[in-house]
Write a protein that holds these residues in place. Sequence first.
Motif, mmCIF file in Angstrom:
data_model
loop_
_atom_site.group_PDB
_atom_site.id
_atom_site.type_symbol
_atom_site.label_atom_id
_atom_site.label_comp_id
_atom_site.label_asym_id
_atom_site.label_seq_id
_atom_site.Cartn_x
_atom_site.Cartn_y
_atom_site.Cartn_z
ATOM 1 N N PHE A 219 0.859 -1.179 0.000
ATOM 2 C CA PHE A 219 0.000 0.000 0.000
ATOM 3 C C PHE A 219 0.904 1.241 0.000
ATOM 4 O O PHE A 219 1.829 1.326 0.803
ATOM 5 N N TYR A 220 0.625 2.206 -0.858
ATOM 6 C CA TYR A 220 1.387 3.449 -0.846
ATOM 7 C C TYR A 220 0.936 4.353 0.309
ATOM 8 O O TYR A 220 -0.229 4.363 0.699
ATOM 9 N N ALA A 222 1.226 4.485 3.542
ATOM 10 C CA ALA A 222 0.492 3.869 4.647
ATOM 11 C C ALA A 222 1.445 3.386 5.740
ATOM 12 O O ALA A 222 1.135 2.443 6.462
ATOM 13 N N THR A 223 2.575 4.046 5.884
ATOM 14 C CA THR A 223 3.585 3.586 6.844
ATOM 15 C C THR A 223 3.156 3.779 8.293
ATOM 16 O O THR A 223 3.707 3.126 9.185
ATOM 17 N N ARG A 224 2.185 4.651 8.543
ATOM 18 C CA ARG A 224 1.728 4.872 9.927
ATOM 19 C C ARG A 224 0.449 4.111 10.251
ATOM 20 O O ARG A 224 -0.187 4.350 11.282
ATOM 21 N N MET A 225 0.076 3.172 9.409
ATOM 22 C CA MET A 225 -1.127 2.387 9.685
ATOM 23 C C MET A 225 -0.905 1.372 10.802
ATOM 24 O O MET A 225 -1.807 1.070 11.574
ATOM 25 N N MET A 226 0.301 0.826 10.868
ATOM 26 C CA MET A 226 0.579 -0.229 11.846
ATOM 27 C C MET A 226 2.078 -0.318 12.077
ATOM 28 O O MET A 226 2.864 -0.130 11.142
ATOM 29 N N GLY A 227 2.473 -0.607 13.316
ATOM 30 C CA GLY A 227 3.888 -0.769 13.607
ATOM 31 C C GLY A 227 4.187 -0.460 15.056
ATOM 32 O O GLY A 227 3.309 -0.520 15.930
ATOM 33 N N PHE A 228 5.431 -0.131 15.322
ATOM 34 C CA PHE A 228 5.878 0.262 16.655
ATOM 35 C C PHE A 228 6.686 1.549 16.574
ATOM 36 O O PHE A 228 7.423 1.766 15.606
ATOM 37 N N ASP A 229 6.557 2.377 17.587
ATOM 38 C CA ASP A 229 7.497 3.466 17.838
ATOM 39 C C ASP A 229 8.427 3.004 18.951
ATOM 40 O O ASP A 229 7.959 2.479 19.976
ATOM 41 N N LEU A 230 9.723 3.195 18.769
ATOM 42 C CA LEU A 230 10.672 2.866 19.828
ATOM 43 C C LEU A 230 10.775 4.065 20.761
ATOM 44 O O LEU A 230 11.293 5.117 20.393
ATOM 45 N N VAL A 231 10.251 3.904 21.975
ATOM 46 C CA VAL A 231 10.255 4.966 22.982
ATOM 47 C C VAL A 231 11.100 4.494 24.171
ATOM 48 O O VAL A 231 11.590 3.366 24.200
ATOM 49 N N ASN A 232 11.279 5.369 25.153
ATOM 50 C CA ASN A 232 12.143 5.028 26.288
ATOM 51 C C ASN A 232 11.673 3.792 27.056
ATOM 52 O O ASN A 232 12.480 3.083 27.664
ATOM 53 N N ARG A 246 -9.133 0.212 4.982
ATOM 54 C CA ARG A 246 -8.123 0.251 3.920
ATOM 55 C C ARG A 246 -7.921 -1.133 3.299
ATOM 56 O O ARG A 246 -7.726 -1.259 2.091
ATOM 57 N N ILE A 247 -7.980 -2.169 4.136
ATOM 58 C CA ILE A 247 -7.870 -3.527 3.605
ATOM 59 C C ILE A 247 -9.032 -3.810 2.658
ATOM 60 O O ILE A 247 -8.839 -4.367 1.568
ATOM 61 N N ALA A 248 -10.225 -3.426 3.071
ATOM 62 C CA ALA A 248 -11.400 -3.650 2.220
ATOM 63 C C ALA A 248 -11.266 -2.931 0.888
ATOM 64 O O ALA A 248 -11.628 -3.472 -0.175
ATOM 65 N N GLN A 249 -10.714 -1.728 0.897
ATOM 66 C CA GLN A 249 -10.533 -0.969 -0.341
ATOM 67 C C GLN A 249 -9.564 -1.659 -1.297
ATOM 68 O O GLN A 249 -9.762 -1.665 -2.513
ATOM 69 N N HIS A 250 -8.521 -2.246 -0.735
ATOM 70 C CA HIS A 250 -7.489 -2.871 -1.565
ATOM 71 C C HIS A 250 -7.769 -4.340 -1.867
ATOM 72 O O HIS A 250 -7.088 -4.926 -2.719
ATOM 73 N N PHE A 251 -8.731 -4.922 -1.180
ATOM 74 C CA PHE A 251 -8.906 -6.373 -1.218
ATOM 75 C C PHE A 251 -9.051 -6.948 -2.633
ATOM 76 O O PHE A 251 -8.385 -7.943 -2.959
ATOM 77 N N PRO A 252 -9.882 -6.364 -3.495
ATOM 78 C CA PRO A 252 -9.993 -6.928 -4.848
ATOM 79 C C PRO A 252 -8.655 -6.960 -5.584
ATOM 80 O O PRO A 252 -8.349 -7.935 -6.289
ATOM 81 N N ASN A 253 -7.847 -5.917 -5.419
ATOM 82 C CA ASN A 253 -6.549 -5.875 -6.084
ATOM 83 C C ASN A 253 -5.536 -6.830 -5.458
ATOM 84 O O ASN A 253 -4.572 -7.243 -6.111
ATOM 85 N N GLY A 340 3.828 -1.424 6.887
ATOM 86 C CA GLY A 340 4.395 -1.042 5.590
ATOM 87 C C GLY A 340 3.529 -0.103 4.749
ATOM 88 O O GLY A 340 4.044 0.819 4.177
ATOM 89 N N PHE A 341 2.257 -0.281 4.563
ATOM 90 C CA PHE A 341 1.437 -1.428 4.932
ATOM 91 C C PHE A 341 1.514 -2.443 3.793
ATOM 92 O O PHE A 341 1.655 -2.035 2.638
ATOM 93 N N SER A 342 1.420 -3.737 4.073
ATOM 94 C CA SER A 342 1.595 -4.703 2.998
ATOM 95 C C SER A 342 0.736 -5.930 3.215
ATOM 96 O O SER A 342 0.263 -6.197 4.322
ATOM 97 N N ALA A 343 0.554 -6.672 2.126
ATOM 98 C CA ALA A 343 -0.108 -7.970 2.156
ATOM 99 C C ALA A 343 0.839 -8.986 1.530
ATOM 100 O O ALA A 343 1.540 -8.675 0.559
#
Length: 350
Positions: A219-220, A222-232, A246-253, A340-343
């Motif tokens: 997905f272009y 979409a890097t802040r859709m899921m992940g971790f921030d490294l904090v103290n 967003r998954i539903a939007q991309h699902f057919p593709n 990423g976001f990715s599938a």
Amino acid sequence: MNVKITTVSKLLPQYSRTTAEIIPFLDAWLTGQDDRFVRKVKKIFEGAAVDKRYSIMSPEEVFSNASFEERNNIYIREGIKLSSQCLREALEKATWQAHDLDYLITVSCTGLMIPSMDAYLINALNLKPDIVRLPVTEMGCAAGISGIIYAKNFLKANPGKRAAVIAYESPTATFQTADFSMANMVSAAIFGDGVACALLSSREEDRGPEIIAEEMYHFYDATRMMGFDLVNTGLQMVLDVAVPERIAQHFPNIIHPFLAKNNLMIADIDHLIFHPGGKKIIQTVEGLFDKLGKNINETKNILKEYGNMSSATVLYVLERFMERPAGSAELGLMLSFGPGFSAQRILLKW
């Protein structure tokens, strides 16, 4: 020359609690918070479609003010123990010897360790000194399938070889006691810990479902859709509420062009082997597949019994299908989503 998944094995950590048993810990943790907020958090846990979750730490440790260093040390200690045992059990299940392995991939995103897990496994099982190793550390829930894709590519280029993919995750080790965001509440409600191992082979005599196609989808923007921030205090969850939409939007593709490249349609697929990201993602995917006459019942069952164990979870789903008596030329579609976001997609043929 075909690449096959010959064996899948799983292993669970020693601690477990039902959702009902977790609720009293929420009361203690959320002391001083607004009553409406506390009720909302409890409803999130009770409505997460997770009946039970496992952990490398006791609930008292999970909800304690342990430091990032203390939690990460537990992640390392328990990870080495669990991953070593899971790999041993997978080898026994396949009747392979440790020296049969030519390629070792370890997958995890819920802690930090250098050297990576694969180095410890080489020592623990006395794997051969020229084994090729690859740690996959930052692909989140998608990495179970990513690891299989990397193993398949190695085996395709190296006939007569064998590989292991070990996915170890401990989301409870990342739990942030001072973070009262909805992202932290939702992730705490759906995630659990676990480890799984898949063995793959390009040897003619080995049996199992063949990997006939694999592909990644990104997905272009979409890097802040899921992940971790490294904090103290450690790894802090990033989880956008818009992920299911967003998954539903991309699902057919994501689905139909991949199948079309292999001259298939969704009606041709016998088994849907999907990573259970969470209740809302399952509802989204299930709604899309119900219209096509398909179900993801095993995905729902795994979420209910264990929670979302990040990269390891899709291998728990795969194990269910590997244990079934297979018919002739049955097809399976593996799918997972991650940062990423990715599938990630794999097409299997029994």
